[in-house]
Scaffold this active site. Sequence first.
Site, PDB file in Angstrom:
ATOM      1  N   HIS A   1       7.443   5.222  17.945  1.00  0.00           N
ATOM      2  CA  HIS A   1       6.297   5.360  17.038  1.00  0.00           C
ATOM      3  C   HIS A   1       5.237   4.354  17.476  1.00  0.00           C
ATOM      4  O   HIS A   1       5.091   3.275  16.903  1.00  0.00           O
ATOM      5  CB  HIS A   1       6.711   5.109  15.584  1.00  0.00           C
ATOM      6  CG  HIS A   1       5.531   5.033  14.658  1.00  0.00           C
ATOM      7  ND1 HIS A   1       4.718   6.113  14.401  1.00  0.00           N
ATOM      8  CD2 HIS A   1       4.997   4.001  13.970  1.00  0.00           C
ATOM      9  CE1 HIS A   1       3.744   5.743  13.588  1.00  0.00           C
ATOM     10  NE2 HIS A   1       3.886   4.471  13.309  1.00  0.00           N
TER      11      HIS A   1
ATOM     12  N   GLN B   1       0.816  -1.226   0.000  1.00  0.00           N
ATOM     13  CA  GLN B   1       0.000   0.000   0.000  1.00  0.00           C
ATOM     14  C   GLN B   1       0.846   1.272   0.000  1.00  0.00           C
ATOM     15  O   GLN B   1       0.599   2.194  -0.754  1.00  0.00           O
ATOM     16  CB  GLN B   1      -0.765   0.114   1.304  1.00  0.00           C
ATOM     17  CG  GLN B   1      -1.853  -0.769   1.680  1.00  0.00           C
ATOM     18  CD  GLN B   1      -2.603  -0.015   2.775  1.00  0.00           C
ATOM     19  OE1 GLN B   1      -3.533   0.727   2.464  1.00  0.00           O
ATOM     20  NE2 GLN B   1      -2.170  -0.165   4.011  1.00  0.00           N
ATOM     21  N   ILE B   2       1.800   1.335   0.917  1.00  0.00           N
ATOM     22  CA  ILE B   2       2.623   2.554   1.010  1.00  0.00           C
ATOM     23  C   ILE B   2       3.449   2.703  -0.261  1.00  0.00           C
ATOM     24  O   ILE B   2       3.556   3.793  -0.828  1.00  0.00           O
ATOM     25  CB  ILE B   2       3.525   2.515   2.265  1.00  0.00           C
ATOM     26  CG1 ILE B   2       2.667   2.532   3.530  1.00  0.00           C
ATOM     27  CG2 ILE B   2       4.511   3.685   2.268  1.00  0.00           C
ATOM     28  CD1 ILE B   2       3.450   2.394   4.832  1.00  0.00           C
ATOM     29  N   GLY B   3       3.986   1.570  -0.719  1.00  0.00           N
ATOM     30  CA  GLY B   3       4.791   1.594  -1.945  1.00  0.00           C
ATOM     31  C   GLY B   3       4.032   2.202  -3.103  1.00  0.00           C
ATOM     32  O   GLY B   3       4.593   2.976  -3.893  1.00  0.00           O
TER      33      GLY B   3
ATOM     34  N   ASP C   1       3.827  11.084  12.747  1.00  0.00           N
ATOM     35  CA  ASP C   1       3.290  11.550  14.031  1.00  0.00           C
ATOM     36  C   ASP C   1       3.486  13.068  14.156  1.00  0.00           C
ATOM     37  O   ASP C   1       2.607  13.793  14.627  1.00  0.00           O
ATOM     38  CB  ASP C   1       4.000  10.830  15.184  1.00  0.00           C
ATOM     39  CG  ASP C   1       4.055   9.328  14.934  1.00  0.00           C
ATOM     40  OD1 ASP C   1       3.004   8.689  14.985  1.00  0.00           O
ATOM     41  OD2 ASP C   1       5.150   8.813  14.650  1.00  0.00           O
TER      42      ASP C   1
END
Length: 329
Positions: free
Chosen positions: A188, A16-18, A160
Site C-alpha cells: 500500500h 479522523q478515520i475513527g 487502492d
Amino acid sequence: MSNSPVKVAVTGAAGQIGYSLLFRIASGALLGPDTPVQLRLLEIEPALKALEGVVMELDDCAFPTLAGVEIGSDPNVIFDGANLALLVGARPRTKGMERGDLLSANGAIFTGQGKALNDHAADDIRIGVTGNPANTNALIAMSNAPDIPRERFSALTRLDHNRAISQLATKLGVPVTEITKMTIWGNHSATQYPDLFHAEVGGRNAAEAVGDQEWLENTFIPTVAKRGAAIIEARGASSAASAASATIDAARDWLKGSAQGDWISMAVASDGSYDVPEGLISSFPVTTKNGEWEIVQGLEIDDFSRGKIDASVKELQEERDAVKDLGLI
Ligand code: NAD
Ligand code: LMR
C-alpha cells in the site's frame, strides 16, 4: 436480535478515520442489521477525552445494533475477547513525507498491540491493519503474536482496489458495478501495482476494453498509486472517509465472503504464490468465505506485470529489513 454481540476493537478511535468508521460499524454496515456489535476503542491517554465525546455521539445515534462501548488506553484490556481488531491508530503522513518515514514512528505501536492481541483476543480473532505503513505494521503485529495463526492478519489495500475500480469505470463511462476482478499487487504505497490485465468490464478483459497502453501505464497506474498523496495535497489531511469505507468493505468481505465470480484485493502473508517471498504481507487477488481467504491461483503474469510486482515486493523486503534492524520483528 438474539445473537451475542461481536466484539470489534478499533485503535486510533478518536482520529479522523475513527470518526467515520465507528458510526458505520455501529449502524450495522459491517455485520448487518441482525448482529449486535460491542465496540472496544483504544486510544492514547491524551486522546481519551476527545474519545469520550465521540462515544457521547455514538450514544446519541441510538443505533439498534450497538450493544455497548468500552474505551481505554491499555491494549491488554481493550483487546480482551475481541473477535475483530481494526488497527487504525498510527500517525498519518503529512505533505512531502513518504510512507517509509513512518516506519520507525509507527512500527513500535504494533509490537505492543501484537503481543496484547496474542494474549487477550478471542480464539476467532481477525486483524485488519489500516494504520500506515499498513503492510509492514501488519507484519510487525503478526511477528509479535506467535499464537495467532498468520492467516488472521491482513493489511488494507481495499482503498487502492476501490480507487482503481472508480478510475477505470470513469475512463470507460460504465458504472462501477460493471468492473470485476480488480487486483492490487504488493505494498500500500506508490509502488503498488493496480492490474488491469486480469480485471474485467462487463465480462470483457479490462486492458483490452481500454485499448490504450499509454493511459494504462502513464495515467491509470500513477493516479491510483499516488491518490493518497493527491488527497493530502488537496485536503491538507490524509484520506479518512474513503479509508474508513474501505476498512469496512475489507472486514465485511473477509467475515461474510466475497461476491461469487469476483475477487478482492487484500494484503496477506504470502505463501510463496506468484513468487512473492513467503511471510511478506503483500497484496494479492483473494476470494473469501467464512472468515478465510484464499489467493486466486493460476493467473498468467506477463513481463510488464512481473516487473511491477517485483518492484513493490522489493520495497516490502526493504521495509521488513528496516524493522528487523529496529528490533521490531
Ligand atoms: P489521525 O491522526 O486522525 O488519528 C490517528 C489516531 O491514532 C489519533 O487519535 C492518535 O491519538 C491515535 N493513536 C496513536 N498512537 C496510538 C496507539 N499507540 N494506540 C491507539 N491509538 C493511537 O489519523 P487518521 O487520518 O485517522 O489515520 C490513521 C492511520 O491510517 C494513519 O497511519 C494513516 O496514514 C492511515 N491510513 C491508511 C490508509 C490505507 O488505505 N491503508 C488510508 C488512509 C489512512
Ligand atoms: C491513502 O492511501 O490515502 C493513505 O494511505 C494515506 C497516505 O499516506 O497516502
